[in-house]
Design an enzyme around this catalytic site. Structure first.
Site, short mmCIF file in Angstrom:
data_model
loop_
_atom_site.label_atom_id
_atom_site.label_comp_id
_atom_site.label_asym_id
_atom_site.label_seq_id
_atom_site.Cartn_x
_atom_site.Cartn_y
_atom_site.Cartn_z
CB CYS A 129 -4.13 3.33 -2.39
SG CYS A 129 -5.16 4.44 -1.42
CG ASP A 140 -9.72 3.45 0.68
OD1 ASP A 140 -10.13 2.88 1.70
OD2 ASP A 140 -8.59 3.97 0.59
CG HIS A 141 -10.99 6.26 3.32
ND1 HIS A 141 -9.95 7.12 3.50
CD2 HIS A 141 -10.57 5.05 3.79
CE1 HIS A 141 -8.93 6.46 4.03
NE2 HIS A 141 -9.28 5.21 4.21
CG HIS A 146 -1.93 1.03 1.28
ND1 HIS A 146 -1.66 2.35 1.58
CD2 HIS A 146 -3.26 0.97 1.03
CE1 HIS A 146 -2.78 3.05 1.52
NE2 HIS A 146 -3.77 2.24 1.18
CE1 TYR A 201 -12.08 1.33 4.93
CE2 TYR A 201 -11.11 2.59 6.72
CZ TYR A 201 -10.98 1.89 5.54
OH TYR A 201 -9.74 1.75 4.96
C1 DNO Z 1 -6.77 3.20 5.61
C2 DNO Z 1 -6.06 2.12 5.01
C3 DNO Z 1 -4.74 1.75 5.68
C4 DNO Z 1 -4.22 0.50 5.00
C5 DNO Z 1 -2.88 0.06 5.40
C6 DNO Z 1 -2.42 -1.00 4.46
O1 DNO Z 1 -7.90 3.42 5.33
O2 DNO Z 1 -5.87 2.35 3.65
O3 DNO Z 1 -4.91 1.47 7.02
O4 DNO Z 1 -5.09 -0.55 5.29
O5 DNO Z 1 -2.00 1.10 5.40
O6 DNO Z 1 -1.47 -1.81 5.06
#
Ligand code: DNO
Length: 396
Positions: free
Chosen positions: A277, A354-355, A239, A371
């Site tokens: 990401c 994501d988010h 990531h 989340y």
């Molecule tokens: C947050 C996430 C991070 C991610 C870690 C991956 O929303 O993107 O906590 O899970 O950094 O190891």
């Protein structure tokens, strides 16, 4: 592409039926309760997998296909290959996952703090709330709360003046909130919650670790882990740093195209992959996201899709609605779909929205920061629309 949903377990307010209802088929989860550095057992993984995959009659099956994350202990980041015991435990966790047929593992290599925000409920013009990273607030924390040695060097005189003025105006509660947001590990973090004194001690422990050393340690970790991953058919997905630049005087080494290129050159194993990401990489205006996706396409096995808006100072940002930030999501998805078309179905790229903004009914509830279900549902629905349209044309 396969649609996934990050699930923090039955207590986090989102049920597996909710996941079915948003339209996801794959689950992203982890054994968050196991202390960092302790090996996961086959039995523990099996229990979690059964919870996710035991399908009530008449319901759509869900598959736990991605682990996010097996945390990498400090010792590995500080010592590299010499952290033999910690690496052995990490490999044991990976083997426990593979024994349960879970073969995509997300991890990161950020020292001391994983993802970092200064504000968890920044009110947007729609009344929904978003997460925000305010460079001035980071300076307040660094200079006045943490009082890190030599921190002044990281800020201009103007930054320091603003931080001093802001700090004088802050209430005790505001100081406590800022400290909690930065130091106490956001959901899903792979670093430990810290008090201010513990934060200082951790920073001390990293004295002398510059970007080259940290990169070397990651390479040594990958050299130890990827031969086993290759045998097991496991893909590791690194990531990006969030935000993608050094914080608190600590180096970060997964922030740019050049960072990833250096790691792939050093460890060419096919297990050495990337979690693409868009939210993290997109914070840097000099990251060309579609170009990065194109260059590393074959190494992308997992993707976090979200957008950030960079603010005027060039360092602060907030999380935008999924299609409204600085990321050209259509261009990114074209690249991912082009790659996905070349692959076997079983190797399809897994993504999650994501988010998400906190909106509608989630404004009246306790939610997991970053989340909330409804904001993520909105994001997933929008992304699904683009994917559906692009997949309908012969060459996106
Ligand atoms: C947050 C996430 C991070 C991610 C870690 C991956 O929303 O993107 O906590 O899970 O950094 O190891």
């Amino acid at each position: 592409m396969r649609q996934a949903w990050r699930w923090f377990g039955p207590k986090a307010g989102v049920t597996l039926d909710n996941v079915r209802q948003v339209g996801a088929t794959d689950i992203v989860s982890a054994l968050h309760e196991v202390p960092i550095g302790q090996a996961w057992t086959e039995k523990q993984v099996h229990e979690r997998k059964s919870l996710i995959e035991t399908t009530p009659a008449g319901r759509i099956p869900l598959t736990w296909s991605v682990v996010e994350s097996i945390p990498i202990p400090d010792a590995v980041k500080r010592l590299g290959g010499a952290a033999k015991q910690e690496i052995a435990a990490w490999i044991a966790s990976m083997e426990a996952l593979a024994a349960n047929d879970i073969r995509v593992i997300c991890y990161n290599f950020m020292p001391v703090v994983d993802w970092c925000r200064t504000d968890l409920d920044y009110v947007t013009p729609t009344g929904s709330t978003a997460m925000r990273f305010d460079h001035n607030m980071l300076a307040v924390f660094d200079l006045h709360i943490l009082q890190r040695k030599n921190a002044e060097a990281a800020y201009s005189q103007a930054d320091r003046d603003i931080a001093a003025a802001l700090y004088t105006e802050m209430s005790g509660q505001e100081i406590a909130d800022l400290t909690r947001n930065i130091a106490s590990a956001l959901p899903g973090s792979t670093t430990e919650p810290l008090t201010v004194p513990a934060f200082r001690d951790k920073l001390e422990a990293y004295a002398g670790i510059d970007a080259n050393k940290l990169r070397q340690h990651l390479i040594e970790f990958l050299e130890a882990v990827t031969p086993v991953a290759d045998n097991l058919g496991v893909k590791l997905t690194l990531h990006p740093d969030d935000p993608p630049r050094p914080l608190f005087g600590l180096p970060r080494i997964a922030s740019t195209e050049a960072d990833y290129a250096a790691l792939f050159d050093a460890v060419p194993s096919p297990a050495n992959g990337m979690c693409f990401c868009t939210g993290s990489l997109g914070v840097r205006a000099d990251n060309d996201l579609p170009a990065i996706a194109r260059r590393f396409a074959s190494r992308i096995h997992f993707s976090h899709l979200r957008a950030t808006t960079r603010e005027g100072d060039g360092r602060s940002f907030h999380e935008a609605a999924h299609l409204e930030g600085d990321v050209d999501m259509v261009a990114v998805l074209k690249e991912l779909i082009t790659e996905d078309r070349k692959r076997d179905k079983s190797d399809s790229i897994i993504f999650r929205s994501d988010h998400g903004h906190r909106m509608l009914d989630d404004l009246n509830k306790e939610v997991t920061p970053g989340y909330p279900a409804i904001g993520r549902l909105r994001g997933l629905a929008e992304l699904r629309g683009i994917i559906h349209a692009l997949e309908a044309v012969p060459s996106p």
